[in-house]
Design a protein around this motif. Structure first.
Motif, mmCIF file in Angstrom:
data_model
loop_
_atom_site.group_PDB
_atom_site.id
_atom_site.type_symbol
_atom_site.label_atom_id
_atom_site.label_comp_id
_atom_site.label_asym_id
_atom_site.label_seq_id
_atom_site.Cartn_x
_atom_site.Cartn_y
_atom_site.Cartn_z
ATOM 1 N N SER A 185 0.809 -1.204 0.043
ATOM 2 C CA SER A 185 0.055 0.136 0.204
ATOM 3 C C SER A 185 0.888 1.238 -0.119
ATOM 4 O O SER A 185 2.139 1.165 0.394
ATOM 5 C CB SER A 185 -0.885 0.035 1.177
ATOM 6 N N GLY A 186 0.241 2.389 -0.115
ATOM 7 C CA GLY A 186 0.935 3.652 -0.422
ATOM 8 C C GLY A 186 1.381 4.320 1.002
ATOM 9 O O GLY A 186 0.989 3.797 2.124
ATOM 10 N N ALA A 187 1.700 5.604 0.918
ATOM 11 C CA ALA A 187 2.263 6.345 2.083
ATOM 12 C C ALA A 187 0.845 6.401 3.243
ATOM 13 O O ALA A 187 0.857 6.725 4.345
ATOM 14 C CB ALA A 187 2.681 7.598 1.862
ATOM 15 N N ASP A 188 -0.201 6.865 2.498
ATOM 16 C CA ASP A 188 -1.480 7.078 3.022
ATOM 17 C C ASP A 188 -1.981 5.831 3.941
ATOM 18 O O ASP A 188 -2.332 5.990 5.131
ATOM 19 C CB ASP A 188 -2.716 7.501 2.019
ATOM 20 N N TYR A 189 -1.739 4.622 3.523
ATOM 21 C CA TYR A 189 -2.205 3.482 4.271
ATOM 22 C C TYR A 189 -1.185 3.527 5.423
ATOM 23 O O TYR A 189 -1.291 3.182 6.767
ATOM 24 C CB TYR A 189 -1.896 2.327 3.694
ATOM 25 N N LEU A 190 0.277 3.973 5.303
ATOM 26 C CA LEU A 190 1.206 3.789 6.501
ATOM 27 C C LEU A 190 0.789 4.983 7.485
ATOM 28 O O LEU A 190 0.617 4.652 8.565
ATOM 29 C CB LEU A 190 2.519 4.358 6.017
ATOM 30 N N ALA A 191 0.314 6.103 7.158
ATOM 31 C CA ALA A 191 -0.091 7.304 7.973
ATOM 32 C C ALA A 191 -1.373 6.653 8.587
ATOM 33 O O ALA A 191 -1.376 6.945 10.123
ATOM 34 C CB ALA A 191 -0.693 8.293 7.176
ATOM 35 N N TYR A 192 -2.359 6.069 8.055
ATOM 36 C CA TYR A 192 -3.505 5.589 8.881
ATOM 37 C C TYR A 192 -3.036 4.537 9.842
ATOM 38 O O TYR A 192 -3.422 4.496 11.091
ATOM 39 C CB TYR A 192 -4.157 4.775 7.678
ATOM 40 N N THR A 193 -1.897 3.467 9.512
ATOM 41 C CA THR A 193 -1.512 2.480 10.315
ATOM 42 C C THR A 193 -0.704 3.179 11.737
ATOM 43 O O THR A 193 -1.142 2.860 12.859
ATOM 44 C CB THR A 193 -0.476 1.802 9.813
ATOM 45 N N LEU A 194 -0.116 4.358 11.582
ATOM 46 C CA LEU A 194 0.265 5.121 12.497
ATOM 47 C C LEU A 194 -0.532 5.729 13.426
ATOM 48 O O LEU A 194 -0.604 5.310 14.756
ATOM 49 C CB LEU A 194 1.527 6.206 12.078
ATOM 50 N N LEU A 195 -1.663 6.149 12.828
ATOM 51 C CA LEU A 195 -2.752 6.944 13.674
ATOM 52 C C LEU A 195 -3.478 6.066 14.311
ATOM 53 O O LEU A 195 -3.744 6.248 15.508
ATOM 54 C CB LEU A 195 -3.653 7.575 12.595
ATOM 55 N N ASP A 196 -3.639 4.720 13.640
ATOM 56 C CA ASP A 196 -4.361 3.651 14.424
ATOM 57 C C ASP A 196 -3.486 3.190 15.588
ATOM 58 O O ASP A 196 -4.223 2.999 16.754
ATOM 59 C CB ASP A 196 -4.647 2.618 13.332
ATOM 60 N N ALA A 197 -2.042 3.143 15.581
ATOM 61 C CA ALA A 197 -1.571 2.651 16.719
ATOM 62 C C ALA A 197 -1.396 3.650 17.654
ATOM 63 O O ALA A 197 -1.553 3.230 18.846
ATOM 64 C CB ALA A 197 -0.104 2.311 16.105
#
Lengths: 381, 381, 381, 381, 381
Positions: free
Chosen positions: B179-191
């Protein structure tokens, strides 16, 4: 009590107690009321563009007329509301709507933004921390934004938090010299909002001190302090809440006088206003919590006092009773049943032993229930 | 008291008590303030795509420039805010707006989402539970999302709850690598949002302990603990509330940098934020309820103490009075009316009997009213 | 204390105290966590149309696959969350999004409605009243609605309030057999919402009992009971509030899977949810009022205790003083001024008369002030 | 306690304590539950147009069928819910949706407005003041408005505030006879809303009485009364709040069955509903204030009791001590230092003088601190 | 208590306690109720244009008919509601909707704005400060605005704050003479809103006085005063809140009768209404805070009383015990162990020394704990 008295009134009426300074019902809209104590207005003018800066203190409002239509940014800063004549002439020079003049002069007005055809009027409230004590000076700052000029009117010449902006204009730091009057207005608003932080800092520290005081040594003074904090935070809330709303409506509804560039900066300013409000609310909740803790601490103290009394009374009252018994004057000679103990060889030592046993038993019971535990810790001054 | 003192300030100003770390009113927008105690920034870079992962610790911000425009996802993680120079160079490499740099560096900033043309800036707050005590570390995490990169800036290198994400990238678990950087951002926010749950867990357990303590053995310490919980929950609320709003506005308003796919995941993240807020509010209400229970328990205790005193006094005071009577020295020889009881054969035993009757009667009255009932149960330590 | 402890946790974490059951920060979205104590899933299938009903208990999730695309309505009811394997196979059969599986399995999730392309996911919470005591079991029920099927997943096989629906399907009462899966989903939701009423009934009765107890005989136990009610009502509120919102959004936003016919029924269901919320709020206010009444009642009791002590002490202390006077040993022979009363013929009777007068006067004063009035009424156990 | 018990339940379940009257979870929508105690329904019919009025008491629901399609306005008023058979036949005659019948019969339902294709269903709640005591009867009134008819269903035949409307129809006062069924519905709604005013009047008077009682003579009874008021105002709020919302949605959303003319009248009705709500909220705040005043008054009383005890004890305890000293039996012959005062010529008078001085000094101190001031005013019954 | 009693009723029902003045449920809409005590209406007419002003007191409502259609502005001011006949004739002259007449006459009505085709009806509430005491008169003022006329109806002829407007019309100050009836309506509304400020001023001063009283000398009177303030502020809030909403809806929704010019002025009027509301809310919070301070101050006082009692008792009880010991009559001749101290040469002085030591020790302990500190400061009257 002076300090306490003044505070809640600052948002209600100016200094003099004898006269009414609010708008009298039925007065013509635009009627302005001059407080006899108000300092005479002083007019400063700063006119700047990318290359030049002119600083001037003006004697008459009319002197600023020639600057207003020039493309350079003109900042006219009026400090003091003590002359109806000067203020009315000023209104004429700037072509102010009568309601605007009323809002600007008849302080305190609620912070707000009014959109006139070619002027944007921002009524805001500036707070400046007091030195050495926890408190603040509060004054109204009105901003009238035109195409090439910004008029600001402050209640009084002292306690100003705009010095940083003046120095940035002088030194040409950042983009202020190459931007328009709208950017200047933003800069001032930002300085006003940021001016709440040092004040809140004071309250944060003061609340921390009280948190310790309320538990270690709660006195009626503590109560007064908590009440004072609650009251002053209420004032801060009344000052910041409408400013937040005003900035928000400015961002949302837009206005020809505000460029898109500056609107981005205003968003930042809005965020800070929200943060101020957040902190005010948090501090208010902490202060309310402190009041509860204070009440509980007072109850606890009373509890300890009562325990002390109870322990003292409960131990000595039975002993005194026993002593009272053997102080009775029944005639031991009339009957062998009349207080024969008094004649016993071991009578007195036995009596003392009985008393000692009673006292020891009661002390044991109290100790077992933990009544002695908090004596040393709590009641200590 | 140290721990108590630090907590409310964490959202207000950094560690040093002597200097002002808030934006001084009148400061240029974009002015950044470096705390002398702040740890020097460490820069980590992770660059990955479906097939490869690169891990690197960078010495200079410029080293990450070549990665930014590549199609692989680049995560630059800066930990520590202790160098103005490095942070400004970083801002240059990432082409950050001056206001963004200010928001990122001048902690604490209120969590929010700012939408710049080709960057999405998310200011969020991460909490990490303390070990062994009930409390948490709180630090600001700023996310700057670009097309192919994600820049994160943390206040300090310790207390991080993002390890799980790093390991998922390394191991290629789930869809993160594809996935892209947006998914990474989501993942971090979720964490970050999920990081609130273990902290709340601590408070839930602590509240349970207090529920028992407040009824079984309420002491002034208990009061302090309840106040501390209320205060820290206030902080948690201030941290989670704006994050929920930010995520919600992200879902609603959309942004080109966030794909529809990721938006579905953000809805889940939003739900968790709401759940956190729910729990915080519930715990706050429980803590308020505990304060009430505490006050009542203290009142109850005082009641018991008073009852004890009353029982003791009420029984012995009449007896002592009787003893006092027969201790009087009226001259029995002057008159047959002067205390003839003293001469009676059964005088003393009768007197004791009268005393016993009085005491018994009073004890019976007290027992009937149930005054003895709670003695054993409540006052026990 | 066990019962008290369990309740607030039910919405926070599952039964085991040792492990963490919340989503660990950084975990992959869709990660499911199986509680070791969770009962193994049992799968029931009911497939029905106007004419036929099939009941089955399935051994494997795959067995329900053939039913799903048939036009008859298929209700797959899974009870228990104790096997990751079975749940994942189930997710495969029903083609669930990973986030859905996470929501369904990682209880407790906040009630909500998620709209996926061809599935509508409803997370809801079911409460079942306990028998004999005032309390309730609470478990999560997740509904996944497809075109021809409805999948429901319950936390555990016990405490179910859906029996009435099953019997209506069997007996073909009403329109359920001739309606689609959406009507079945509505029916279950309605049963779940209506399940709150018997629970609230329990609390209504319990509050009434407490209203009497708090006035007639307030004890520390009463306080605990009030706190327990407040806490459990808080849980009920947390359960019903989001369900109301979810149903409302379903009615407003619509969805292809829900027919207009069923939407009318959902409005009724929404009204009941609002009614539940109303009752919860009313009960919470009543419980808060009870706390106030309790505090006042405790104060009143202390007042009575103090009055008793004051009456006893005030009457006997002056009497004892008088007796003390005549117990002094001044030498009556040395001077006619030294306690001549001791030698009087009527000395003793006069002394007793004085004492009686003092006591009578004090008693009269107390009686006049009404201090004796409440003794009999209030302090009675 | 009977009265107290009944009130909160009225909005929850009907009179019988043994059976469950709420909808059992899982019941078919439209299932109606008949309370064994409910009075049998009586059916009144009024049919009128500009010129004629027909009054009739019907034996069967079917008798009203012929009137329903005539252009004259037909008002069918059913009083009592005691027969499932009659109610179901009624539903058939009026062609009611099963959910409507459920709402109408399974009281209590939350007030609301439901819009069916050719019927408008209004569930409302009517309150009628009790005579002589402060309280009210509350019953549900359901209105079903069709083109030419209005069906109203009341819980019971007693306590009705619609008499005024009936008499207006009979006498042809105002425009009611020349208006349609919608105007009749408005008139009834208006009567129901206006019916709250006399009830509120009662509470206003009762609160005033309590204001005096709470200050002049607060007893535990007062506390109970305040709690009762709070509880009943809570009920009134629950009754009026949804009615206001319902009327508002009727005005805003409109409906073919309601003419524009009548909509103007409904605005007036809405204003009254808002006014009722305002008064309820004001009374609730006053009642909460009363609770605070009560608590303070109890504290004040205890303060006075304590002062009395302290004054009595503080004066007599030192005196008793002095008397105790001279009651000691030291042998005056063994030493000139052993209590020589006992041998003095003026010993006893001097001793009395010392006691008088001590007592006078203490009384002066207490008087100076104002402790005697409130004795006469406050503690008087 | 008279004054206290009257206040909450003013917004509920008029002066007479015996009759019901609210709308009876079931009454025809438009039914007007005349209070027997209401003063007879007096009708004033002012007709003006740029050049002329006509002042008249009319005998019959019909006399104003000729003025209504002229282009000059006609202000008909009716003071008093004591005659149904005159009011109905007035309604006929002005062609009022029956509901308007009801709203105007059946005071108190909630402030609101009703838009009829060619009339705008504004119901508002005017407050006038009482002289010398803290309180206010409150009366309803209804404004009916037509194209060329303005009808105002006041409850009673006294206590009017519109004198300023009349004088402005007479003297032709400002733009009032050259503006239309809409400007006149605005002017009156503005005067009514501004009339709240002097009233609030009174309360502000009163709260300040109470702030001092509550700390320096809290008595039960103080409590009553705080409660009275809270109650009257509640009334003010109920009066200003709906007026703000009404003005706001007037600005937002617009109306042909209100010119754009006047709408700008109304914005100013709206701002003042918001400011009034702000102040009312602030004062309410201050009053609530005062209640807390009062409670704490009472607790503190009780604490001091208890301390005094404890100090007195704790010091003298042990001393009295010692004196009791040596008052015992053990026979010293029967045994050398029976109270040999009585025979000692230094027995009595030693005994006194022991007592002095005990007393000194206890006083030292109390002093060390700071129990003596607040005695002088707090309890002083």
């Amino acid at each position: 009590m002076r300090k306490l008295r003044r505070l809640p009134l600052r948002l209600v009426k100016p200094k003099d107690d004898e006269e009414d300074f609010f708008h009298r019902p039925g007065d013509m809209p635009g009627t302005i009321i001059i407080d006899a104590d108000a300092p005479a207005p002083i007019i400063f003018l700063i006119d700047y563009n990318k290359t030049d800066v002119v600083h001037k203190q003006l004697n008459t409002p009319e002197e600023c007329a020639p600057y207003l239509d020039k493309e350079s940014v003109t900042w006219v800063d009026v400090q003091g509301l003590g002359s109806a004549d000067i203020l009315e002439r000023l209104a004429k020079v700037f072509d102010l709507h009568p309601l605007v003049l009323e809002d600007v002069v008849n302080v305190p007005e609620r912070p707000k933004i009014e959109d006139y055809d070619d002027q944007l009027v921002i009524i805001s409230r500036m707070v400046v921390p007091k030195e050495r004590v926890c408190g603040f000076y509060s004054e109204q700052v009105s901003l009238v934004l035109g195409k090439y000029y910004l008029l600001t009117v402050q209640e009084e010449p002292e306690h100003d938090c705009l010095e940083g902006v003046r120095s940035r204009i002088d030194k040409g730091k950042g983009i202020i010299r190459s931007s328009g009057a709208d950017y200047l207005a933003y800069t001032l608003l930002d300085a006003i909002i940021d001016g709440f932080f040092p004040v809140l800092e004071l309250y944060g520290d003061h609340i921390e001190e009280l948190e310790e005081e309320v538990i270690v040594n709660p006195t009626p003074k503590t109560l007064q302090k908590i009440y004072k904090i609650k009251r002053e935070l209420l004032q801060l809330r009344r000052a910041i809440w409408p400013q937040r709303d005003a900035i928000n409506s400015l961002i949302r509804e837009g206005n020809d006088l505000i460029s898109d560039e500056v609107r981005i900066y205003l968003r930042d300013c809005y965020d800070h206003a929200v943060q101020v409000m957040d902190m005010v609310e948090t501090y208010r909740e902490l202060a309310s919590g402190l009041m509860d803790v204070y009440l509980s601490a007072v109850s606890n103290r009373m509890n300890e006092v009562m325990k002390f009394l109870t322990v003292m009374s409960s131990i000595f009252i039975p002993l005194t009773f026993v002593a009272g018994i053997y102080g009775m004057n029944f005639d031991t000679e009339k009957s062998p049943w009349n207080m024969p103990e008094l004649q016993w060889y071991w009578g007195y030592p036995l009596c003392l032993a009985v008393m000692g046993t009673i006292a020891g038993g009661l002390i044991f019971v109290f100790w077992q229930r933990g009544w002695f535990e908090n004596f040393s810790k709590i009641n200590q001054k």
